[in-house]
Motif scaffolding. Structure first.
Motif, PDB file in Angstrom:
ATOM      1  N   PHE A   1       0.795  -1.138   0.016  1.00 21.08           N
ATOM      2  CA  PHE A   1       0.075   0.026   0.095  1.00 21.08           C
ATOM      3  C   PHE A   1       0.923   1.407   0.307  1.00 21.08           C
ATOM      4  CE2 PHE A   1      -2.262   3.507   2.143  1.00 21.08           C
ATOM      5  CZ  PHE A   1      -3.438   3.572   1.319  1.00 21.08           C
ATOM      6  N   PHE A   2       2.313   1.158   0.743  1.00 21.41           N
ATOM      7  CA  PHE A   2       2.770   2.643   0.819  1.00 21.41           C
ATOM      8  C   PHE A   2       3.440   2.557  -0.516  1.00 21.41           C
ATOM      9  CE2 PHE A   2       6.915   4.391   2.829  1.00 21.41           C
ATOM     10  CZ  PHE A   2       6.213   5.417   2.845  1.00 21.41           C
ATOM     11  N   ASP A   3       3.889   1.423  -1.266  1.00 21.94           N
ATOM     12  CA  ASP A   3       4.302   1.761  -2.626  1.00 21.94           C
ATOM     13  C   ASP A   3       3.378   2.421  -3.562  1.00 21.94           C
ATOM     14  OD1 ASP A   3       6.496   0.052  -1.949  1.00 21.94           O
ATOM     15  OD2 ASP A   3       5.953  -1.607  -3.026  1.00 21.94           O
ATOM     16  N   HIS A   4       2.065   1.898  -3.406  1.00 25.14           N
ATOM     17  CA  HIS A   4       1.243   2.704  -4.320  1.00 25.14           C
ATOM     18  C   HIS A   4       1.037   3.963  -3.867  1.00 25.14           C
ATOM     19  CE1 HIS A   4      -2.741   3.118  -6.252  1.00 25.14           C
ATOM     20  NE2 HIS A   4      -3.530   2.872  -5.095  1.00 25.14           N
ATOM     21  N   MET A   5       0.748   4.470  -2.623  1.00 25.09           N
ATOM     22  CA  MET A   5       0.796   5.796  -2.432  1.00 25.09           C
ATOM     23  C   MET A   5       2.023   6.831  -2.913  1.00 25.09           C
ATOM     24  SD  MET A   5      -2.113   6.126  -0.753  1.00 25.09           S
ATOM     25  CE  MET A   5      -2.388   4.935  -1.940  1.00 25.09           C
ATOM     26  N   LEU A   6       3.151   6.194  -2.925  1.00 27.19           N
ATOM     27  CA  LEU A   6       4.550   6.767  -3.275  1.00 27.19           C
ATOM     28  C   LEU A   6       4.501   6.820  -4.893  1.00 27.19           C
ATOM     29  CD1 LEU A   6       7.263   5.586  -0.960  1.00 27.19           C
ATOM     30  CD2 LEU A   6       6.061   7.742  -0.707  1.00 27.19           C
ATOM     31  N   GLU A   7       3.849   5.856  -5.274  1.00 36.54           N
ATOM     32  CA  GLU A   7       3.785   5.891  -6.968  1.00 36.54           C
ATOM     33  C   GLU A   7       2.945   7.068  -7.147  1.00 36.54           C
ATOM     34  OE1 GLU A   7       4.392   1.225  -7.480  1.00 36.54           O
ATOM     35  OE2 GLU A   7       2.407   1.614  -7.815  1.00 36.54           O
ATOM     36  N   GLY A   8       1.820   7.488  -6.580  1.00 36.77           N
ATOM     37  CA  GLY A   8       0.943   8.217  -6.834  1.00 36.77           C
ATOM     38  C   GLY A   8       1.493   9.545  -6.521  1.00 36.77           C
ATOM     39  N   PHE A   9       2.088   9.762  -5.603  1.00 41.36           N
ATOM     40  CA  PHE A   9       2.805  10.976  -5.073  1.00 41.36           C
ATOM     41  C   PHE A   9       3.789  11.503  -6.307  1.00 41.36           C
ATOM     42  CE2 PHE A   9       6.718  13.125  -3.427  1.00 41.36           C
ATOM     43  CZ  PHE A   9       6.026  14.132  -2.617  1.00 41.36           C
ATOM     44  N   ALA A  10       4.670  10.362  -6.732  1.00 38.35           N
ATOM     45  CA  ALA A  10       5.510  10.960  -7.752  1.00 38.35           C
ATOM     46  C   ALA A  10       4.777  11.141  -9.170  1.00 38.35           C
ATOM     47  CB  ALA A  10       6.363   9.635  -8.152  1.00 38.35           C
ATOM     48  N   ARG A  11       3.675  10.251  -9.608  1.00 42.61           N
ATOM     49  CA  ARG A  11       3.034  10.535 -10.938  1.00 42.61           C
ATOM     50  C   ARG A  11       2.194  11.868 -10.888  1.00 42.61           C
ATOM     51  NH1 ARG A  11       3.446  10.780 -15.763  1.00 42.61           N
ATOM     52  NH2 ARG A  11       1.340  10.360 -16.882  1.00 42.61           N
ATOM     53  N   HIS A  12       1.815  12.507  -9.739  1.00 45.36           N
ATOM     54  CA  HIS A  12       0.792  13.442  -9.727  1.00 45.36           C
ATOM     55  C   HIS A  12       1.533  14.631  -9.261  1.00 45.36           C
ATOM     56  CE1 HIS A  12      -2.916  11.686 -10.399  1.00 45.36           C
ATOM     57  NE2 HIS A  12      -2.559  10.551  -9.600  1.00 45.36           N
ATOM     58  N   GLY A  13       2.889  14.527  -8.677  1.00 47.74           N
ATOM     59  CA  GLY A  13       3.888  15.717  -8.389  1.00 47.74           C
ATOM     60  C   GLY A  13       4.794  16.040  -9.646  1.00 47.74           C
ATOM     61  N   LEU A  14       4.629  15.235 -10.466  1.00 49.11           N
ATOM     62  CA  LEU A  14       5.487  15.075 -11.567  1.00 49.11           C
ATOM     63  C   LEU A  14       7.091  14.885 -11.264  1.00 49.11           C
ATOM     64  CD1 LEU A  14       3.564  17.401 -14.000  1.00 49.11           C
ATOM     65  CD2 LEU A  14       3.619  14.956 -14.019  1.00 49.11           C
TER      66      LEU A  14
ATOM     67  N   SER B   1      -1.376  22.438   2.549  1.00 49.41           N
ATOM     68  CA  SER B   1      -0.800  23.747   2.313  1.00 49.41           C
ATOM     69  C   SER B   1       0.728  23.477   3.089  1.00 49.41           C
ATOM     70  CB  SER B   1      -1.587  24.698   2.703  1.00 49.41           C
ATOM     71  OG  SER B   1      -0.898  26.210   2.518  1.00 49.41           O
ATOM     72  N   LEU B   2       1.772  24.255   2.174  1.00 47.46           N
ATOM     73  CA  LEU B   2       3.059  24.241   2.813  1.00 47.46           C
ATOM     74  C   LEU B   2       3.955  25.468   2.363  1.00 47.46           C
ATOM     75  CD1 LEU B   2       5.366  23.258   0.374  1.00 47.46           C
ATOM     76  CD2 LEU B   2       3.831  21.195   0.153  1.00 47.46           C
TER      77      LEU B   2
ATOM     78  N   ALA C   1      -5.689  10.665  -1.285  1.00 45.48           N
ATOM     79  CA  ALA C   1      -5.876  11.945  -1.544  1.00 45.48           C
ATOM     80  C   ALA C   1      -4.894  12.929  -0.836  1.00 45.48           C
ATOM     81  CB  ALA C   1      -7.376  12.672  -1.093  1.00 45.48           C
ATOM     82  N   MET C   2      -4.470  12.633   0.609  1.00 48.29           N
ATOM     83  CA  MET C   2      -3.340  13.337   1.117  1.00 48.29           C
ATOM     84  C   MET C   2      -2.130  13.105   0.229  1.00 48.29           C
ATOM     85  SD  MET C   2      -3.994  12.154   5.077  1.00 48.29           S
ATOM     86  CE  MET C   2      -5.473  12.901   6.030  1.00 48.29           C
ATOM     87  N   PHE C   3      -1.762  12.070   0.017  1.00 44.47           N
ATOM     88  CA  PHE C   3      -0.234  11.813  -0.774  1.00 44.47           C
ATOM     89  C   PHE C   3      -0.472  12.740  -2.053  1.00 44.47           C
ATOM     90  CE2 PHE C   3       0.596   8.512   2.018  1.00 44.47           C
ATOM     91  CZ  PHE C   3       1.722   8.325   1.975  1.00 44.47           C
ATOM     92  N   LYS C   4      -1.627  12.661  -2.739  1.00 40.39           N
ATOM     93  CA  LYS C   4      -1.486  13.543  -3.905  1.00 40.39           C
ATOM     94  C   LYS C   4      -1.696  14.985  -3.715  1.00 40.39           C
ATOM     95  CE  LYS C   4      -3.734   9.667  -6.657  1.00 40.39           C
ATOM     96  NZ  LYS C   4      -4.812   8.990  -7.412  1.00 40.39           N
ATOM     97  N   ALA C   5      -2.496  15.350  -2.738  1.00 42.40           N
ATOM     98  CA  ALA C   5      -2.592  16.625  -2.493  1.00 42.40           C
ATOM     99  C   ALA C   5      -1.108  17.340  -2.177  1.00 42.40           C
ATOM    100  CB  ALA C   5      -3.409  17.009  -1.645  1.00 42.40           C
ATOM    101  N   VAL C   6      -0.391  16.636  -1.229  1.00 37.37           N
ATOM    102  CA  VAL C   6       0.823  17.192  -0.874  1.00 37.37           C
ATOM    103  C   VAL C   6       2.009  16.902  -2.019  1.00 37.37           C
ATOM    104  CG1 VAL C   6       2.988  16.524   0.572  1.00 37.37           C
ATOM    105  CG2 VAL C   6       0.596  16.244   1.527  1.00 37.37           C
ATOM    106  N   ALA C   7       1.700  15.966  -2.950  1.00 39.05           N
ATOM    107  CA  ALA C   7       2.738  16.083  -3.877  1.00 39.05           C
ATOM    108  C   ALA C   7       2.396  17.352  -4.819  1.00 39.05           C
ATOM    109  CB  ALA C   7       2.462  14.646  -4.860  1.00 39.05           C
TER     110      ALA C   7
END
Length: 195
Positions: free
Chosen positions: A36-49, A107-108, A166-172
């Protein structure tokens, strides 16, 4: 100017290698030993480009905590190093991301000062092999490693998978926005002259 870095962490609990290119296209190669963590980091990378490689050997026979928290720290350190002197970056980033029933605000500020605030409720205690309480630990480690202010708010949602994703993607998306070079900025975006 290249904004590619490689960061490593080696302890009795985890061995972590992170490679990050801030100016990527969302390519990734993730292996943390926790699906599951892999899945979250994959989304983080993809959506953060971000181009992102993460390799982790952790004490997952104990639980997911050390692997997830330490990966957050190292990923944050990679961002800090890749940003260098922070000249020309937009500095602030924010995103409100919907995912079905979930709505999450991130927000960051790449301020050089660490502050972390997290408001969310998870109905499920785990997602696959990952305990949901480690989600907060990941983002706290990320904020600490990157020396940034990070606020995350769950605005709506009942499905724990949707909320966390949604958290991982929003932060990315927020980190992508904040790390972008703006040609109008001379030096760093601060009246102090440093970040």
């Amino acid at each position: 100017m290249s904004r590619f870095v490689r960061c490593e962490r080696d302890t009795r609990e985890t061995e972590i290698v992170v490679e990050l290119n801030l100016d990527g296209t969302g390519e990734y190669d993730i292996d943390t030993g926790i699906g599951f963590f892999d899945h979250m980091l994959e989304g983080f990378a993809r959506h953060g480009l971000f181009d992102l490689t993460v390799s982790v050997h952790g004490d997952t026979h104990v639980d997911a905590h050390h692997t997830v928290e330490d990966t957050g720290i190292v990923l944050g350190q990679a961002f800090l190093e890749a940003l260098g002197d922070k000249e020309g970056i937009s500095r602030f980033g924010y995103f409100v991301l919907p995912m079905d029933d979930a709505l999450v605000l991130a927000s960051l500020d790449f301020s050089g000062r660490t502050f972390f605030s997290f408001e969310a409720e998870f109905a499920a205690e785990r997602l696959g092999a990952m305990e949901t309480e480690t989600v907060r630990e990941f983002f706290m480690g990320l904020a600490s490693g990157a020396q940034m202010n990070l606020h995350i708010r769950q605005l709506a949602g009942e499905n724990t998978h949707h909320i966390v994703e949604a958290m991982f993607k929003a932060v990315a998306k927020s980190m992508d926005m904040a790390s972008q070079i703006d040609g109008r900025i001379d030096g760093v975006l601060s009246t102090k002259g440093v970040l």
